[in-house]
Scaffold this motif. Structure first.
Motif, PDB file in Angstrom:
ATOM      1  N   SER A  51       0.825  -1.210   0.000  1.00 31.19           N
ATOM      2  CA  SER A  51       0.000   0.000   0.000  1.00 31.19           C
ATOM      3  C   SER A  51       0.859   1.261   0.000  1.00 31.19           C
ATOM      4  CB  SER A  51      -0.978   0.001   1.174  1.00 31.19           C
ATOM      5  OG  SER A  51      -0.307  -0.164   2.390  1.00 31.19           O
ATOM      6  N   SER A  53       3.814   1.508  -1.345  1.00 27.82           N
ATOM      7  CA  SER A  53       4.383   1.605  -2.696  1.00 27.82           C
ATOM      8  C   SER A  53       3.377   2.199  -3.663  1.00 27.82           C
ATOM      9  CB  SER A  53       4.818   0.226  -3.193  1.00 27.82           C
ATOM     10  OG  SER A  53       5.868  -0.275  -2.410  1.00 27.82           O
ATOM     11  N   LEU A  54       2.118   1.811  -3.537  1.00 23.91           N
ATOM     12  CA  LEU A  54       1.076   2.368  -4.401  1.00 23.91           C
ATOM     13  C   LEU A  54       0.897   3.869  -4.156  1.00 23.91           C
ATOM     14  CD1 LEU A  54      -1.552  -0.509  -4.282  1.00 23.91           C
ATOM     15  CD2 LEU A  54      -0.132   0.173  -6.228  1.00 23.91           C
ATOM     16  N   GLY A  56       3.159   5.768  -3.114  1.00 26.38           N
ATOM     17  CA  GLY A  56       4.395   6.353  -3.622  1.00 26.38           C
ATOM     18  C   GLY A  56       4.332   6.716  -5.095  1.00 26.38           C
ATOM     19  N   LEU A  57       3.402   6.123  -5.835  1.00 25.49           N
ATOM     20  CA  LEU A  57       3.235   6.487  -7.240  1.00 25.49           C
ATOM     21  C   LEU A  57       2.731   7.920  -7.380  1.00 25.49           C
ATOM     22  CD1 LEU A  57       1.579   3.198  -8.556  1.00 25.49           C
ATOM     23  CD2 LEU A  57       3.945   3.951  -8.902  1.00 25.49           C
ATOM     24  N   PHE A  58       2.016   8.394  -6.371  1.00 27.20           N
ATOM     25  CA  PHE A  58       1.416   9.729  -6.414  1.00 27.20           C
ATOM     26  C   PHE A  58       2.060  10.713  -5.435  1.00 27.20           C
ATOM     27  CE2 PHE A  58      -1.707   6.468  -7.445  1.00 27.20           C
ATOM     28  CZ  PHE A  58      -2.027   6.840  -8.739  1.00 27.20           C
ATOM     29  N   PRO A  60       5.688  11.189  -3.965  1.00 23.73           N
ATOM     30  CA  PRO A  60       7.073  10.719  -4.058  1.00 23.73           C
ATOM     31  C   PRO A  60       7.771  10.443  -2.728  1.00 23.73           C
ATOM     32  CG  PRO A  60       6.710  12.500  -5.603  1.00 23.73           C
ATOM     33  CD  PRO A  60       5.470  12.401  -4.761  1.00 23.73           C
ATOM     34  N   LYS A  63       7.810   6.895  -1.356  1.00 24.11           N
ATOM     35  CA  LYS A  63       8.786   5.924  -1.876  1.00 24.11           C
ATOM     36  C   LYS A  63       9.942   5.780  -0.894  1.00 24.11           C
ATOM     37  CE  LYS A  63       7.852   6.900  -6.721  1.00 24.11           C
ATOM     38  NZ  LYS A  63       8.379   7.473  -7.953  1.00 24.11           N
TER      39      LYS A  63
END
Length: 110
Positions: A51, A53-54, A56-58, A60, A63
């Motif tokens: 969750s 990591s997901l 982290g897509l939006f 930064p 991450k």
């Protein structure tokens, strides 16, 4: 401890560990925080690697949180032995007192 070190010329240019007052779990932090806000117990959902990591897509910075998760797998304890040897006893605030004081200070600002 930081103020004490900053006041001593011989402390500059060295690495210093600032230990906590023991080991505490995330669940215990949440319990203490909930007690500090008059026993309110709103649900707290832990987030795992997937969750985070997901997100982290939006976001930064998340991450980086994923990269640091290894710190949550085993207690991370810093030694204050050097400080004690060269300066003296380590002043410590209990987690209960520190978390409660922080929450009360935040409530005053709100």
């Amino acid at each position: 401890m930081i103020v004490e070190l900053a006041d001593r010329d011989h402390a500059y240019g060295q690495n210093w560990h600032i230990p906590g007052s023991g080991i505490i779990s995330g669940k215990e932090i949440v319990r203490i925080a909930q007690q500090a806000i008059s026993g309110a117990s709103k649900p707290v959902l832990p987030m795992g690697r997937l969750s985070l990591s997901l997100i982290g897509l939006f976001v930064p910075v998340m991450k980086e949180v994923v990269e640091m998760l290894y710190l949550t797998e085993e207690p991370f304890v810093l030694s204050g032995e050097k400080y004690e040897r060269l300066i003296g006893p380590i002043p410590a605030t209990s987690f209960q007192d520190g978390i409660s004081a922080t929450i009360h200070a935040l409530q005053v600002r709100a």
